[in-house]
Write a protein that holds these residues in place. Structure first.
Motif, PDB file in Angstrom:
ATOM      1  N   GLY A 111      -5.645  16.426   3.939  1.00 29.02           N
ATOM      2  CA  GLY A 111      -6.496  15.278   3.623  1.00 29.02           C
ATOM      3  C   GLY A 111      -6.632  15.074   2.136  1.00 29.02           C
ATOM      4  N   TYR A 112      -7.882  14.839   1.692  1.00 31.89           N
ATOM      5  CA  TYR A 112      -8.109  14.528   0.285  1.00 31.89           C
ATOM      6  C   TYR A 112      -7.771  15.704  -0.631  1.00 31.89           C
ATOM      7  CZ  TYR A 112     -12.452  17.248   0.329  1.00 31.89           C
ATOM      8  OH  TYR A 112     -13.373  18.254   0.405  1.00 31.89           O
ATOM      9  N   ARG A 113      -7.712  16.935  -0.059  1.00 32.89           N
ATOM     10  CA  ARG A 113      -7.403  18.102  -0.885  1.00 32.89           C
ATOM     11  C   ARG A 113      -5.939  18.130  -1.341  1.00 32.89           C
ATOM     12  NH1 ARG A 113     -11.068  20.359   2.933  1.00 32.89           N
ATOM     13  NH2 ARG A 113     -12.944  21.237   1.950  1.00 32.89           N
ATOM     14  N   LEU A 114      -5.127  17.247  -0.761  1.00 32.01           N
ATOM     15  CA  LEU A 114      -3.740  17.126  -1.227  1.00 32.01           C
ATOM     16  C   LEU A 114      -3.611  16.190  -2.430  1.00 32.01           C
ATOM     17  CD1 LEU A 114      -1.626  16.916   2.088  1.00 32.01           C
ATOM     18  CD2 LEU A 114      -1.612  18.773   0.407  1.00 32.01           C
ATOM     19  N   SER A 115      -4.726  15.593  -2.862  1.00 33.56           N
ATOM     20  CA  SER A 115      -4.687  14.632  -3.973  1.00 33.56           C
ATOM     21  C   SER A 115      -3.965  15.170  -5.206  1.00 33.56           C
ATOM     22  CB  SER A 115      -6.104  14.188  -4.347  1.00 33.56           C
ATOM     23  OG  SER A 115      -6.684  13.447  -3.300  1.00 33.56           O
ATOM     24  N   PRO A 116      -4.240  16.429  -5.646  1.00 37.74           N
ATOM     25  CA  PRO A 116      -3.525  16.925  -6.837  1.00 37.74           C
ATOM     26  C   PRO A 116      -2.008  16.914  -6.660  1.00 37.74           C
ATOM     27  CG  PRO A 116      -5.405  18.332  -6.331  1.00 37.74           C
ATOM     28  CD  PRO A 116      -5.255  17.384  -5.168  1.00 37.74           C
ATOM     29  N   ALA A 117      -1.550  17.219  -5.439  1.00 35.05           N
ATOM     30  CA  ALA A 117      -0.106  17.198  -5.196  1.00 35.05           C
ATOM     31  C   ALA A 117       0.423  15.767  -5.221  1.00 35.05           C
ATOM     32  CB  ALA A 117       0.217  17.852  -3.848  1.00 35.05           C
ATOM     33  N   ILE A 118      -0.339  14.841  -4.647  1.00 33.03           N
ATOM     34  CA  ILE A 118       0.075  13.426  -4.618  1.00 33.03           C
ATOM     35  C   ILE A 118       0.209  12.893  -6.035  1.00 33.03           C
ATOM     36  CG2 ILE A 118      -0.637  11.107  -3.931  1.00 33.03           C
ATOM     37  CD1 ILE A 118      -2.051  12.459  -1.497  1.00 33.03           C
ATOM     38  N   TRP A 119      -0.817  13.124  -6.848  1.00 31.53           N
ATOM     39  CA  TRP A 119      -0.780  12.649  -8.231  1.00 31.53           C
ATOM     40  C   TRP A 119       0.286  13.384  -9.048  1.00 31.53           C
ATOM     41  CZ3 TRP A 119      -6.703  13.551  -8.003  1.00 31.53           C
ATOM     42  CH2 TRP A 119      -7.325  12.448  -7.432  1.00 31.53           C
ATOM     43  N   GLY A 120       0.383  14.679  -8.845  1.00 34.01           N
ATOM     44  CA  GLY A 120       1.342  15.472  -9.611  1.00 34.01           C
ATOM     45  C   GLY A 120       2.781  15.089  -9.308  1.00 34.01           C
ATOM     46  N   MET A 121       3.087  14.852  -8.012  1.00 30.71           N
ATOM     47  CA  MET A 121       4.455  14.481  -7.659  1.00 30.71           C
ATOM     48  C   MET A 121       4.798  13.104  -8.204  1.00 30.71           C
ATOM     49  SD  MET A 121       6.409  14.569  -3.958  1.00 30.71           S
ATOM     50  CE  MET A 121       6.224  16.331  -3.688  1.00 30.71           C
ATOM     51  N   ASP A 133       0.822  -1.204   0.000  1.00 30.06           N
ATOM     52  CA  ASP A 133       0.000   0.000   0.000  1.00 30.06           C
ATOM     53  C   ASP A 133       0.861   1.261   0.000  1.00 30.06           C
ATOM     54  OD1 ASP A 133       1.021  -0.328   2.497  1.00 30.06           O
ATOM     55  OD2 ASP A 133      -0.872  -0.174   3.584  1.00 30.06           O
ATOM     56  N   SER A 134       2.107   1.120  -0.438  1.00 26.41           N
ATOM     57  CA  SER A 134       2.988   2.281  -0.448  1.00 26.41           C
ATOM     58  C   SER A 134       2.539   3.261  -1.529  1.00 26.41           C
ATOM     59  CB  SER A 134       4.442   1.854  -0.699  1.00 26.41           C
ATOM     60  OG  SER A 134       4.580   1.350  -2.008  1.00 26.41           O
ATOM     61  N   TRP A 135       2.905   4.500  -1.332  1.00 33.59           N
ATOM     62  CA  TRP A 135       2.595   5.533  -2.309  1.00 33.59           C
ATOM     63  C   TRP A 135       3.338   5.252  -3.606  1.00 33.59           C
ATOM     64  CZ3 TRP A 135       5.725  10.492  -2.723  1.00 33.59           C
ATOM     65  CH2 TRP A 135       5.160  11.352  -3.673  1.00 33.59           C
ATOM     66  N   VAL A 136       2.634   5.394  -4.730  1.00 33.75           N
ATOM     67  CA  VAL A 136       3.241   5.106  -6.034  1.00 33.75           C
ATOM     68  C   VAL A 136       4.490   5.953  -6.254  1.00 33.75           C
ATOM     69  CG1 VAL A 136       2.876   5.194  -8.527  1.00 33.75           C
ATOM     70  CG2 VAL A 136       1.052   4.372  -7.028  1.00 33.75           C
ATOM     71  N   GLY A 137       4.445   7.204  -5.796  1.00 36.72           N
ATOM     72  CA  GLY A 137       5.600   8.083  -5.984  1.00 36.72           C
ATOM     73  C   GLY A 137       6.856   7.557  -5.322  1.00 36.72           C
ATOM     74  N   ALA A 138       6.680   6.816  -4.201  1.00 38.64           N
ATOM     75  CA  ALA A 138       7.833   6.275  -3.482  1.00 38.64           C
ATOM     76  C   ALA A 138       8.615   5.294  -4.349  1.00 38.64           C
ATOM     77  CB  ALA A 138       7.378   5.593  -2.195  1.00 38.64           C
ATOM     78  N   ARG A 139       7.921   4.626  -5.257  1.00 40.37           N
ATOM     79  CA  ARG A 139       8.580   3.629  -6.106  1.00 40.37           C
ATOM     80  C   ARG A 139       9.483   4.277  -7.151  1.00 40.37           C
ATOM     81  NH1 ARG A 139       3.061  -0.008  -6.969  1.00 40.37           N
ATOM     82  NH2 ARG A 139       2.395   0.181  -4.792  1.00 40.37           N
ATOM     83  N   HIS A 140       9.257   5.565  -7.418  1.00 41.15           N
ATOM     84  CA  HIS A 140      10.082   6.288  -8.403  1.00 41.15           C
ATOM     85  C   HIS A 140      11.052   7.246  -7.729  1.00 41.15           C
ATOM     86  CE1 HIS A 140       7.523   4.666 -11.562  1.00 41.15           C
ATOM     87  NE2 HIS A 140       6.457   5.122 -10.912  1.00 41.15           N
ATOM     88  N   ARG A 200       3.802  11.820 -10.990  1.00 43.50           N
ATOM     89  CA  ARG A 200       4.102  11.980 -12.417  1.00 43.50           C
ATOM     90  C   ARG A 200       5.472  12.628 -12.633  1.00 43.50           C
ATOM     91  NH1 ARG A 200       1.376  11.730 -17.120  1.00 43.50           N
ATOM     92  NH2 ARG A 200      -0.518  11.129 -16.015  1.00 43.50           N
ATOM     93  N   LYS A 201       5.776  13.678 -11.844  1.00 44.31           N
ATOM     94  CA  LYS A 201       7.043  14.378 -12.037  1.00 44.31           C
ATOM     95  C   LYS A 201       8.234  13.528 -11.594  1.00 44.31           C
ATOM     96  CE  LYS A 201       7.470  18.828 -11.921  1.00 44.31           C
ATOM     97  NZ  LYS A 201       7.395  19.103 -13.367  1.00 44.31           N
ATOM     98  N   LEU A 202       8.045  12.672 -10.578  1.00 41.85           N
ATOM     99  CA  LEU A 202       9.112  11.753 -10.180  1.00 41.85           C
ATOM    100  C   LEU A 202       9.359  10.726 -11.278  1.00 41.85           C
ATOM    101  CD1 LEU A 202       8.194  11.171  -6.423  1.00 41.85           C
ATOM    102  CD2 LEU A 202      10.338  12.147  -7.262  1.00 41.85           C
ATOM    103  N   LYS A 203       8.271  10.225 -11.866  1.00 47.53           N
ATOM    104  CA  LYS A 203       8.421   9.192 -12.895  1.00 47.53           C
ATOM    105  C   LYS A 203       9.055   9.748 -14.163  1.00 47.53           C
ATOM    106  CE  LYS A 203       5.989   5.562 -15.406  1.00 47.53           C
ATOM    107  NZ  LYS A 203       4.717   4.829 -15.615  1.00 47.53           N
ATOM    108  N   ASN A 204       8.652  10.983 -14.583  1.00 47.25           N
ATOM    109  CA  ASN A 204       9.199  11.502 -15.842  1.00 47.25           C
ATOM    110  C   ASN A 204      10.506  12.270 -15.672  1.00 47.25           C
ATOM    111  OD1 ASN A 204       8.573  14.157 -15.039  1.00 47.25           O
ATOM    112  ND2 ASN A 204       6.611  14.183 -16.144  1.00 47.25           N
ATOM    113  N   GLY A 205      11.004  12.341 -14.409  1.00 45.99           N
ATOM    114  CA  GLY A 205      12.326  12.910 -14.176  1.00 45.99           C
ATOM    115  C   GLY A 205      12.371  14.421 -14.091  1.00 45.99           C
TER     116      GLY A 205
END
Length: 569
Positions: free
Chosen positions: A479-489, A328-335, A491-496
C-alpha cells in the motif's frame, strides 16, 4: 507474357520511409496481369458510394492509392492457371480514409470477378454495429446499379448477398456475435483486425481462413485496419509484425503490406502532431479527412491528457501505443521506454552485478506470480532489472480477453503458463531463479528477498529448503508504504541509473498501473480489476526497497577477488 511467382513478385519495399516522406506509392512495381487489373478497375470505379451526397462513383470519389491497391489485388490473379501470385493483403490506414467503404466495394468487386461456383466471400467486422454498416454499404452499392440489382439477391435478415448466376455468396459477419469459420471461404476481408484479435479464438479462426486458401488458390485474405488503441497484442501483433517484416524485406511471402505509418524517427517525441506529417499517413487528407478536424481534435486531446493523446495518435495517425500514455498512469511508466537496454537478460544481470536482490508478489490462481530481480552493476553502480511471471490455467479461462497477450509473453520468454499438472511448478521455478543468485554469492546477508506479508508460505518453505536462510527473507509492507519505492524508481528511470531489458510483459504491466494519491503518499493500483495484472511491477517495487538499503553481497566473488590490487608488504 508469362508470369511466374518469384523475384518479380517480391513485395518488399525497403525504401518505404523515403516513399512515405515523398508521398509516393507504397505499392512496389509488380508484373500484374493487366487484363485482370484493368477489368477490376473498370468494375470498381463504376460502383457508386452510397453514403456520400450525390452518390458519386468510386472512380470519382477515390484517390490514386485506392486504384493502385485494387489493381494489385485483382491483377495478381492469373486467368490461365486460376492462381494468385499474391494471396494476402494487409492495409494499415488511419480512420476517416474510407476504409470500411473501400472494403465493401472490394468484396462486391470480388463477387463480380469471381469464377468459382458457389464461392463464399466473408466480410468480417469487429462488432454487430459495424457489420450492419458494412452490410448496408455493400447493399447500397448494389441498389444504386441497375445491372447489379438484377445480378444479386440481397437477403437482409441474414446479412447475405447472393450472386444469382454463380451462386457465390457474400456474408457479412460480426466477430463479437457471429460464429466465424473460414473453412470454405474463397475470399475473406477482415475490417479492423486489431479489434477482431481480442477474441480468444482469433488464432484458430486465422488458421481456418488460411486453410481454406490452401484449397482455393484463386482466393485471397485481406485485412484493413487502423492501429490498435492499446499496445498491439495477440493475433493483431503477429499479423502486423509479419506485414512489417515482409515490407522491410526480412520475410518473403505472397503478401502485399501497405502500411501508412510514420518512420519511427518522425513519430517519436510527438512528431506526429506536426500538420506537415498528417498527409503522409492520411492519403485522403483534404478529401475524406478534414485537416481542421484533426487540428481541433489535437487541441482537445492536449487538454484532456495523455490517454486522449494516445487514442488520437493511434486512430488518426497510426502511431503505435506504448507505455505510460494514460492520464492516471504512473510517472515512472513514462520514462520506462528510454531506460531499456537490449540484451539485459538474467544471465547478463548475474554476470555484471556485485550484489542482487529479489522481489515477489501475487500467486493466486486468478493472478500472476511475479518475480523481479534487481542487481547493482559492479562497474557503473547502475541498477539492473529483470522480471518473470507465472500464470495458472485458470487465468486464461477466467480472463479470456488477456489470454492472447499472455501467450505473447510466453513466446517472448517473460512468462510461464503452467500446465495444471503440477500446481507447485511456479514456486519451484521461482526458487530456482533465486537459488541461482544465492549460488552466485550475490544475495546480501539480510534483506535478500522481499515478499508481500500476505505472500504464499509455500515460497518461504521452498526457499528455506534450498538453504536460503530465514534471515534473508523480508516481509515488505504494501500500500502506501511502497511510496518510497514508487518515487525512487521514477527518479532512477528518469536519470538513467536503472536499466532493464525491455521485456514486453513489463511494458504491459506498467500500462496497467495507475496511481492514487493518499494524503502525502502515493499508491499504485490496477487500472481494471481482474484483467489488468501488475504483480511483476509490485515485485519490482519490493526488490527496489531492498536495493535502496545499499546491500553488500554475502561473499566476495572470485573474479572480484582476483581484480583486487595486491598489497605488497
Amino acid at each position: 507474357m508469362a508470369h511466374h511467382v518469384g523475384d518479380a513478385w517480391d513485395t518488399a519495399l525497403p525504401d518505404w520511409e523515403q516513399r512515405i516522406r515523398n508521398r509516393e506509392s507504397l505499392i512496389p512495381n509488380l508484373p500484374l496481369f493487366d487484363v485482370m487489373a484493368q477489368k477490376a478497375l473498370r468494375i470498381f470505379k463504376r460502383l457508386r458510394v452510397p453514403d456520400i451526397i450525390g452518390t458519386p462513383t468510386y472512380g470519382e470519389a477515390c484517390e490514386q492509392w485506392v486504384f493502385d491497391l485494387v489493381a494489385a489485388i485483382f491483377g495478381s490473379y492469373d486467368p490461365e492457371t486460376k492462381r494468385r501470385a499474391l494471396r494476402e493483403f494487409f492495409l494499415l490506414i488511419p480512420k476517416k480514409n474510407g476504409k470500411s467503404s473501400i472494403a465493401a466495394a472490394i468484396i462486391v468487386t470480388a463477387a463480380i470477378m469471381n469464377e468459382r461456383p458457389e464461392a463464399e466471400l466473408l466480410l468480417i467486422a469487429p462488432t454487430k454495429t459495424i457489420a450492419e454498416i458494412a452490410f448496408k454499404q455493400a447493399k447500397g452499392i448494389i441498389r444504386l446499379d441497375a445491372a447489379l440489382t438484377k445480378t444479386f439477391h440481397v437477403r437482409d435478415h441474414l446479412r447475405k448477398i447472393v450472386h444469382r448466376v454463380s451462386r457465390a455468396e457474400i456474408a457479412v459477419k460480426a466477430a463479437d456475435t457471429d460464429a466465424i469459420t473460414g473453412g470454405k471461404a474463397t475470399f475473406t476481408l477482415i475490417d479492423e483486425t486489431h479489434e477482431f484479435a481480442k477474441k480468444s479464438s482469433a488464432a484458430a479462426v486465422f488458421v481456418e481462413i488460411r486453410g481454406a486458401l490452401a484449397a482455393r488458390p484463386d482466393g485471397f485474405l485481406m485485412q484493413i485496419t487502423t492501429q490498435s488503441k492499446e499496445p498491439p497484442a495477440g493475433v493483431f501483433k503477429q499479423e502486423l509484425d509479419k506485414a512489417r517484416a515482409v515490407r522491410d524485406g526480412d520475410l518473403r511471402l505472397p503478401l502485399l503490406a501497405v502500411l501508412y505509418e510514420l518512420p519511427e524517427s518522425m513519430a517519436k517525441r510527438g512528431g506526429w502532431k506536426k500538420p506537415a506529417t498528417w498527409g503522409l499517413v492520411n492519403p485522403n487528407l483534404g478529401v475524406s479527412v478534414d485537416p481542421q478536424f484533426l487540428a481541433d481534435q489535437l487541441l482537445v486531446a492536449e487538454r484532456d491528457g495523455p490517454a486522449a493523446m494516445a487514442l488520437l495518435a493511434s486512430q488518426h495517425f497510426n502511431v503505435e501505443v506504448g507505455v505510460g500514455l494514460k492520464t492516471d498512469s504512473w510517472v515512472g511508466a513514462r520514462h520506462w521506454g528510454s531506460a531499456g537496454e537490449e540484451g539485459l537478460t538474467l544471465d547478463e544481470l548475474i554476470a555484471r552485478s556485485e550484489v542482487a536482490v529479489a522481489g515477489v508478489d501475487g500467486g493466486g490462481l486468478d493472478d500472476l506470480l511475479g518475480l523481479a530481480v534487481i542487481g547493482r552493476d559492479r562497474e557503473t553502480k547502475k541498477w539492473l532489472h529483470w522480471a518473470h511471471a507465472w500464470a495458472h490455467p485458470e487465468v486464461l479461462e477466467l480472463r479470456k480477453e488477456i489470454a492472447p497477450r499472455l501467450h505473447d509473453f510466453e513466446t517472448a520468454g517473460d512468462l510461464t503458463i503452467l500446465t495444471g499438472e503440477d500446481p507447485t511448478q511456479d514456486v519451484v521455478d521461482l526458487a530456482n531463479y533465486v537459488e541461482r543468485l544465492f549460488k552466485a554469492d550475490l544475495l546480501p546477508d539480510n534483506g535478500a528477498v522481499g515478499l508481500d506479508p500476505a505472500g504464499i508460505s509455500a515460497i518461504v518453505d521452498e526457499l528455506v529448503g534450498r538453504g536460503i536462510d530465514d534471515d534473508l527473507l523480508v516481509a515488505i509492507p504494501q500500500g502506501y508504504r511502497l511510496s518510497p519505492a514508487i518515487w525512487g524508481m521514477e527518479r532512477k528511470l528518469k536519470n538513467g541509473t536503472l536499466r532493464h531489458g525491455g521485456q514486453p510483459m513489463m511494458d504491459w504491466v506498467l500500462g496497467n498501473a495507475k496511481t492514487e494519491q493518499r494524503g502525502n503518499a502515493v499508491i499504485i493500483t490496477k487500472e481494471t480489476a481482474g484483467k489488468a495484472k501488475i504483480d511483476p511491477l509490485i515485485a519490482s517495487l519490493n526488490a527496489f526497497l531492498l536495493m535502496a538499503r545499499n546491500p553488500q553481497a554475502t561473499a566476495l566473488r572470485l573474479d572480484d577477488f582476483l581484480s583486487q590490487p595486491v598489497m605488497v608488504v
